[in-house]
Enzyme design. Structure first.
Site, short mmCIF file in Angstrom:
data_model
loop_
_atom_site.label_atom_id
_atom_site.label_comp_id
_atom_site.label_asym_id
_atom_site.label_seq_id
_atom_site.Cartn_x
_atom_site.Cartn_y
_atom_site.Cartn_z
CG ASP A 30 -2.06 0.99 1.11
OD1 ASP A 30 -3.21 0.55 0.95
OD2 ASP A 30 -1.80 2.22 1.14
CG ASN A 87 -12.42 -0.41 3.49
OD1 ASN A 87 -12.90 -0.81 4.55
ND2 ASN A 87 -11.21 0.11 3.41
N GLY A 93 -15.47 3.78 3.33
CA GLY A 93 -14.33 4.57 2.88
C GLY A 93 -13.62 4.01 1.66
CD GLN A 94 -14.83 0.15 -3.11
OE1 GLN A 94 -16.00 -0.05 -2.76
NE2 GLN A 94 -14.27 -0.43 -4.15
CB SER A 95 -10.46 5.80 -1.70
OG SER A 95 -9.36 4.96 -1.42
CG HIS A 100 -8.53 -2.61 -2.78
ND1 HIS A 100 -9.43 -1.88 -3.53
CD2 HIS A 100 -8.42 -1.96 -1.60
CE1 HIS A 100 -9.83 -0.82 -2.84
NE2 HIS A 100 -9.23 -0.86 -1.66
CG LEU A 101 -8.35 -9.08 1.51
CD1 LEU A 101 -9.76 -8.86 2.05
CD2 LEU A 101 -8.04 -10.57 1.44
CG HIS A 102 -7.00 -2.73 2.86
ND1 HIS A 102 -6.24 -1.59 2.76
CD2 HIS A 102 -8.17 -2.45 2.24
CE1 HIS A 102 -6.92 -0.65 2.12
NE2 HIS A 102 -8.10 -1.15 1.79
P1 5GP Z 1 -9.75 1.68 0.07
O1 5GP Z 1 -9.91 2.90 0.93
O2 5GP Z 1 -10.36 1.87 -1.31
O3 5GP Z 1 -10.19 0.41 0.73
O4 5GP Z 1 -8.19 1.50 -0.10
C1 5GP Z 1 -7.44 2.05 -1.13
C2 5GP Z 1 -6.00 1.88 -0.73
O5 5GP Z 1 -5.22 2.07 -1.88
C3 5GP Z 1 -5.53 2.90 0.32
O6 5GP Z 1 -5.01 2.21 1.45
C4 5GP Z 1 -4.46 3.70 -0.42
O7 5GP Z 1 -3.37 4.04 0.42
C5 5GP Z 1 -4.05 2.76 -1.53
N1 5GP Z 1 -3.60 3.41 -2.75
C6 5GP Z 1 -4.20 4.45 -3.38
N2 5GP Z 1 -3.53 4.77 -4.50
C7 5GP Z 1 -2.48 3.90 -4.56
C8 5GP Z 1 -1.41 3.74 -5.50
O8 5GP Z 1 -1.29 4.44 -6.51
N3 5GP Z 1 -0.53 2.75 -5.24
C9 5GP Z 1 -0.62 1.95 -4.14
N4 5GP Z 1 0.31 1.01 -3.99
N5 5GP Z 1 -1.62 2.07 -3.25
C10 5GP Z 1 -2.53 3.05 -3.45
#
Ligand code: 5GP
Ligand code: ZN
Length: 114
Positions: A30, A87, A93-95, A100-102
């Site tokens: 991440d 998420n 807070g999905q962005s 994707h799985l954290h």
């Molecule tokens: P979400 O909030 O959608 O569950 O998680 C998105 C994740 O993607 C966040 O933890 C953020 O730090 C990560 N992320 C966003 N843009 C990038 C990127 O360009 N490269 C990487 N490796 N991670 C990213």
């Protein structure tokens, strides 16, 4: 998908610290880690989120989870414990809209999450 950030990382069209890859998934660090171990595991197949997954994707979703467990073992956090988080939508807070799985570990975490 052409302009998807995570599809582009998987295709190596955009920088990403890829730590694992097989036929169906890619895992990478991440960009903004929330713990000593913070890896994202994605299916190569573009799914915007969990709501887009169909019955035919069940094995793929299971594989994503098992890869997370393997990476947790590789990073030596299996015994101390870790969290896998997926998420979905605004309240979570999905962005990034490629499923994707954290994998988060390496420090104690609280429950319930914020
Ligand atoms: P979400 O909030 O959608 O569950 O998680 C998105 C994740 O993607 C966040 O933890 C953020 O730090 C990560 N992320 C966003 N843009 C990038 C990127 O360009 N490269 C990487 N490796 N991670 C990213
Ligand atoms: Zn994508």
């Amino acid at each position: 998908m052409k302009h998807c950030l995570f599809c582009q990382i998987a295709r190596r069209e955009r920088p990403g610290r890829i730590v694992f890859e097989d036929d169906s998934v890619v895992a990478f660090e991440d960009l903004n880690p929330q713990a000593p171990v913070h890896i994202l595991i994605i299916p190569k197949k573009h799914l915007a989120g969990l709501d887009e997954a169909a019955a035919e994707d069940e094995a793929l979703l299971g594989h994503v989870q098992r890869v997370a467990a393997q990476l947790a073992a590789d990073r030596s956090v299996s015994r101390s414990g870790y969290r896998t988080v997926l998420n979905v939508g605004p309240h979570a807070g999905q962005s990034v809209f490629h499923l994707h799985l954290h994998l988060i570990g390496g420090r104690p975490m609280r429950w319930p999450p914020g």
